[in-house]
Design an enzyme around this catalytic site. Structure first.
Site, PDB file in Angstrom:
ATOM      1  N   HIS A   1      -9.952   1.234   2.461  1.00 59.50           N
ATOM      2  CA  HIS A   1      -9.556   2.629   2.713  1.00 59.50           C
ATOM      3  C   HIS A   1     -10.788   3.525   2.887  1.00 59.50           C
ATOM      4  O   HIS A   1     -10.739   4.506   3.624  1.00 59.50           O
ATOM      5  CB  HIS A   1      -8.719   3.179   1.552  1.00 59.50           C
ATOM      6  CG  HIS A   1      -7.300   2.696   1.549  1.00 59.50           C
ATOM      7  ND1 HIS A   1      -6.432   2.889   2.592  1.00 59.50           N
ATOM      8  CD2 HIS A   1      -6.587   2.039   0.597  1.00 59.50           C
ATOM      9  CE1 HIS A   1      -5.246   2.369   2.294  1.00 59.50           C
ATOM     10  NE2 HIS A   1      -5.311   1.847   1.076  1.00 59.50           N
TER      11      HIS A   1
ATOM     12  N   HIS B   1      -9.116  -4.042  -1.326  1.00 62.57           N
ATOM     13  CA  HIS B   1      -8.087  -3.277  -0.612  1.00 62.57           C
ATOM     14  C   HIS B   1      -8.472  -1.787  -0.577  1.00 62.57           C
ATOM     15  O   HIS B   1      -8.427  -1.147   0.480  1.00 62.57           O
ATOM     16  CB  HIS B   1      -6.736  -3.488  -1.325  1.00 62.57           C
ATOM     17  CG  HIS B   1      -5.613  -2.664  -0.785  1.00 62.57           C
ATOM     18  ND1 HIS B   1      -4.503  -3.211  -0.185  1.00 62.57           N
ATOM     19  CD2 HIS B   1      -5.421  -1.315  -0.764  1.00 62.57           C
ATOM     20  CE1 HIS B   1      -3.690  -2.236   0.188  1.00 62.57           C
ATOM     21  NE2 HIS B   1      -4.215  -1.068  -0.157  1.00 62.57           N
ATOM     22  N   GLU B   2      -8.886  -1.253  -1.737  1.00 61.21           N
ATOM     23  CA  GLU B   2      -9.249   0.176  -1.800  1.00 61.21           C
ATOM     24  C   GLU B   2     -10.543   0.439  -1.028  1.00 61.21           C
ATOM     25  O   GLU B   2     -10.697   1.489  -0.399  1.00 61.21           O
ATOM     26  CB  GLU B   2      -9.394   0.654  -3.250  1.00 61.21           C
ATOM     27  CG  GLU B   2      -8.178   0.435  -4.156  1.00 61.21           C
ATOM     28  CD  GLU B   2      -6.873   0.930  -3.578  1.00 61.21           C
ATOM     29  OE1 GLU B   2      -6.884   1.825  -2.707  1.00 61.21           O
ATOM     30  OE2 GLU B   2      -5.821   0.400  -3.987  1.00 61.21           O
TER      31      GLU B   2
ATOM     32  N   CYS C   1       0.859  -1.193   0.000  1.00 58.47           N
ATOM     33  CA  CYS C   1       0.000   0.000   0.000  1.00 58.47           C
ATOM     34  C   CYS C   1       0.887   1.232   0.000  1.00 58.47           C
ATOM     35  O   CYS C   1       1.857   1.293   0.757  1.00 58.47           O
ATOM     36  CB  CYS C   1      -0.876  -0.027   1.253  1.00 58.47           C
ATOM     37  SG  CYS C   1      -1.993   1.383   1.383  1.00 58.47           S
TER      38      CYS C   1
HETATM   39 NI    NI Z   1      -3.743   0.947   0.061  1.00 58.19          NI
END
Ligand code: NI
Length: 176
Positions: free
Chosen positions: A147, A143-144, A101
């Site tokens: 966030h 993964h995003e 990341c």
């Molecule tokens: Ni990331």
């Protein structure tokens, strides 16, 4: 107001907040945020980026799998901007693979994620789209998405033994 975009890193409180929904798709600021995300992602050899990573707490992400020096085996796809994404379903089948990341410099982790995900999102024109992602692009999306809900992949590893320095990661994958 001019906003200077930079990749923020773990420790910055913006990475631990739930991002707000986009309500105005024609807003000039939104276009600026998205172009800064594209630029910073490309400069740093990312394959995805979420708005909170550039200091903007909005539900916007880019998924852009492509082979590069950080991810040599990534499949090529058209970079896709996803606004206000929702997860409709995920596959039972899960896979463990490496993640890194831009906001967690120098660290790689082995993360278990669903292999397929069906998502509903809005594009930059405000059109609603449903898409099935599979394999590495599904992993990038998930993964995003983390966030956008105030998480990073550090929250997803089963134990600290799944976290590797860049040097030990390269050793583990047999790259040197
Ligand atoms: Ni990331």
């Amino acid at each position: 107001m001019t906003f200077s975009y930079e990749i923020i890193e773990v420790g910055n409180p913006l990475l631990y907040q739930v991002a707000e929904e986009v309500t105005d798709f024609s807003c000039a600021e939104l276009k600026k945020h998205i172009s800064a995300m594209h630029r910073l992602m490309q400069e740093r050899n990312g394959v995805g980026i979420a708005a909170p990573q550039v200091g903007v707490s909005l539900q916007v992400m880019i998924v852009a799998s492509r082979p590069n020096e950080r991810y040599p085996n990534a499949p090529e796809m058209e970079p896709t901007v996803l606004i206000n994404p929702k997860i409709e379903s995920v596959s039972d089948r899960q896979v463990v693979d490496w993640e890194g990341c831009l906001s967690v410099p120098g660290i790689r982790g082995r993360v278990r994620r669903a292999d397929e995900v069906t998502v509903v999102y809005f594009d930059e024109a405000g059109e609603q789209i449903r898409k099935m992602l599979k394999g590495f692009p599904a992993r990038i999306f998930l993964h995003e998405y983390d966030h956008l809900i105030g998480k990073t992949f550090l929250d997803q590893v089963a134990s600290s033994a799944d976290l590797f320095s860049e040097k030990e990661y390269l050793r583990a994958i047999g790259a040197n």
